[in-house]
Structure formats: C-alpha cells, structure tokens
Design an enzyme around this catalytic site. Structure first.
Site, mmCIF file in Angstrom:
data_model
loop_
_atom_site.group_PDB
_atom_site.id
_atom_site.type_symbol
_atom_site.label_atom_id
_atom_site.label_comp_id
_atom_site.label_asym_id
_atom_site.label_seq_id
_atom_site.Cartn_x
_atom_site.Cartn_y
_atom_site.Cartn_z
ATOM 1 N N SER A 147 -5.254 62.661 16.725
ATOM 2 C CA SER A 147 -5.143 64.079 17.081
ATOM 3 C C SER A 147 -5.660 64.304 18.495
ATOM 4 O O SER A 147 -6.346 63.441 19.055
ATOM 5 C CB SER A 147 -6.008 64.887 16.094
ATOM 6 O OG SER A 147 -6.261 66.188 16.588
ATOM 7 N N TYR A 160 -12.925 67.732 10.933
ATOM 8 C CA TYR A 160 -11.616 67.193 11.329
ATOM 9 C C TYR A 160 -11.772 66.414 12.635
ATOM 10 O O TYR A 160 -11.261 65.303 12.785
ATOM 11 C CB TYR A 160 -10.639 68.357 11.502
ATOM 12 C CG TYR A 160 -9.220 67.995 11.845
ATOM 13 C CD1 TYR A 160 -8.829 67.796 13.167
ATOM 14 C CD2 TYR A 160 -8.251 67.905 10.852
ATOM 15 C CE1 TYR A 160 -7.509 67.499 13.487
ATOM 16 C CE2 TYR A 160 -6.925 67.612 11.170
ATOM 17 C CZ TYR A 160 -6.571 67.415 12.486
ATOM 18 O OH TYR A 160 -5.255 67.122 12.802
HETATM 19 C C1 GCO Z 1 -6.648 73.254 15.128
HETATM 20 C C2 GCO Z 1 -5.407 72.447 14.843
HETATM 21 C C3 GCO Z 1 -5.427 71.127 15.616
HETATM 22 C C4 GCO Z 1 -4.037 70.522 15.619
HETATM 23 C C5 GCO Z 1 -3.955 69.071 15.898
HETATM 24 C C6 GCO Z 1 -4.158 68.794 17.337
HETATM 25 O O1 GCO Z 1 -7.178 73.874 14.194
HETATM 26 O O2 GCO Z 1 -7.056 73.245 16.301
HETATM 27 O O3 GCO Z 1 -5.242 72.194 13.467
HETATM 28 O O4 GCO Z 1 -6.421 70.315 15.018
HETATM 29 O O5 GCO Z 1 -3.434 70.662 14.395
HETATM 30 O O6 GCO Z 1 -4.825 68.342 15.082
HETATM 31 O O7 GCO Z 1 -4.006 67.408 17.527
#
Ligand code: GCO
Ligand code: CA
Length: 256
Positions: A147, A160
């Site tokens: 990501s 995340y």
């Molecule tokens: C957020 C998004 C991001 C994108 C992606 C970027 O909440 O900022 O979900 O995390 O989805 O992962 O690479």
C-alpha cells in the site's frame, strides 16, 4: 520470445481475498493472461459466485474459501489443493481489511484483527505455498499487495499502516530465505483505488478532492490498473526481480 515473457499459460495462481475488490480484479487479469486462478474468500457462497463469474467469461477458476488468519484452516486448504493435484505457482497475498479510528481510541482487539488479516495471513499462506514450491524444485512467484501506507502514513489508519509496512519488509525476508529456490517475492503498492474498501472515502467530497489534488494523475485508480504490474511480477519477465515494491499510485509517492 516477447509473448512468452508475459504469458501465464500452464500456471496456477492463488489470490487471497479475491471474491471481490482488488483481489478479484487481479485474479481476473491473471486468468486473462493464461493462468488457472484459485479464488479465496472467507464465505463459500461469494467465493463460488466469483468463480462462476470468471467461468462465465471463459476463464479457468477454482473456488477455495478459507480463513487466511487461521493457521489450521490454511494448512487444511493446501492439503485440499494437494489432493486435487492443484499446484500453486503464483501466490498473491491480497487479503486485507481497513479499519479507521484514531490510535488513542483504538481497541487492542481491533489492532490485532487488522494485523492478523493484513500481515500474518501473508506469512501463514506463503509458508504453505513456499514449502511446496521448494519441494517441487520449479520455483514460484509471491506477490504481496502492499500500500501507499507501506511508505507513508495518514491519521486514523495505524494498524493498517503498521501491517502494510510489515508486508513490505516481510517481502524482503522472503527474498532472503527463498530466492535461492528460484522463488521471486515482490510487492505492489496500490494508490487510492476505486474499490469497495474505499467507498466511504470516495463518497466524502473533502477526501475525494484531497485525493484528486494530491495525486499527480488527478484521479482515483481503477482496480484493473493493477493487473499490468501483477502480470509482470507473476510472469517469466520478472525472473530476476526480487524484493521490489512497485507503486501503482498515479505518482502520489513521487511528489510532496
Ligand atoms: C485510507 C485508504 C488507503 C488506501 C490504500 C492506499 O484509509 O487511507 O484505505 O489505505 O486504500 O491502502 O494504498
Ligand atoms: Ca490458530
């Protein structure tokens, strides 16, 4: 020669979390490049429904629902593949969830759940796949779906971000231990893609404006725009590419 470089004919690809979203788009693209794809999701019905959709397009798809965070279920799934004579040559660790909340308010259980799905699952599934790739002696491909957050953070998505950062360096661990067996492990870092995981963001006018302003390409990415990088990293074209993370982000990480 050039046509073979990007052909996946005769190969089988397992894509975790591929009943919908980015995973489904990647699976569809790998199947269009010639691979037989094994779809995975937590729910048997939606995984089977996705399989039927691909089959309806004349593509070869197999459904294998299992919980990628449950080591026993992962081991059992690979035994089922063994019994069907299905050998995974290409593994795409795509399964992932997002959970948005400020760290000071975050329940430890929510932190753990995100890390389990977004990071630990890649270890659990890759361990089973790599054991078999090494035993077969034919090498293989592992593609981790990282990501923007593997490189840069924004507020409220700490678990995340930590998981996706870990996924980037777990890719390096895979290279350190498995490149000698002709397994190429690499990663793809999607930018802001128009998927159901980002629906809330796309429907937020302020966030939508921010993404379009902050992205040099001035737009959200489409799921099928990840297919090119996925086919490259799944095909013979990348046989000497190891430990790389290709950002497919419209240039977002290239600029301030
Ligand atoms: C957020 C998004 C991001 C994108 C992606 C970027 O909440 O900022 O979900 O995390 O989805 O992962 O690479
Ligand atoms: Ca367990």
């Amino acid at each position: 020669m050039s046509t073979q470089l990007f052909s996946l004919e005769g190969r089988t690809a397992l894509i975790t979390g591929s009943a919908r979203g980015l995973g489904y788009g990647i699976a569809r693209g790998l199947a269009q490049a010639g691979a037989r794809v094994v779809l995975n999701g937590t729910k048997p019905d939606t995984t089977e429904e996705a399989r039927r959709r691909l089959e309806g397009e004349g593509l070869r798809a197999h459904a294998l629902p299992f919980d990628v965070t449950d080591d026993a279920a992962v081991a059992k799934a690979f035994v089922a593949l063994d019994e069907e004579g299905i050998e995974v040559d290409i593994l795409v660790n795509n399964a992932g969830i997002q959970f948005r909340k400020p760290m000071v308010d975050l329940d430890p259980a929510d932190w753990r759940r995100v890390l389990e799905v977004d990071l630990t699952s890649a270890f659990l599934v890759s361990q089973q796949a790599a054991r078999r790739m090494i035993a077969r002696g034919r090498g293989g491909k592992i593609i981790n779906i990282a990501s923007l957050m593997s490189q840069a953070a924004r507020a409220t998505v700490a678990p995340y971000t930590a998981a996706k950062g870990g996924l980037k360096t777990l890719t390096h661990s895979m290279v350190a231990e498995w490149a000698q067996f002709n397994i190429q492990a690499n990663a793809i870092g999607p930018g802001y893609m128009a998927t159901d995981m980002n629906e809330a963001l796309m429907n937020d006018p302020a966030f939508d404006t921010w993404v379009k302003g902050r992205t040099p390409a001035k737009r959200w990415g489409q799921p099928d725009e990840l297919v090119g990088a996925a086919v490259f990293l799944a095909a013979p074209a990348s046989n000497y590419v190891n430990g790389q993370l290709i950002y497919v982000d419209g240039g977002m990480l290239a600029v301030l």
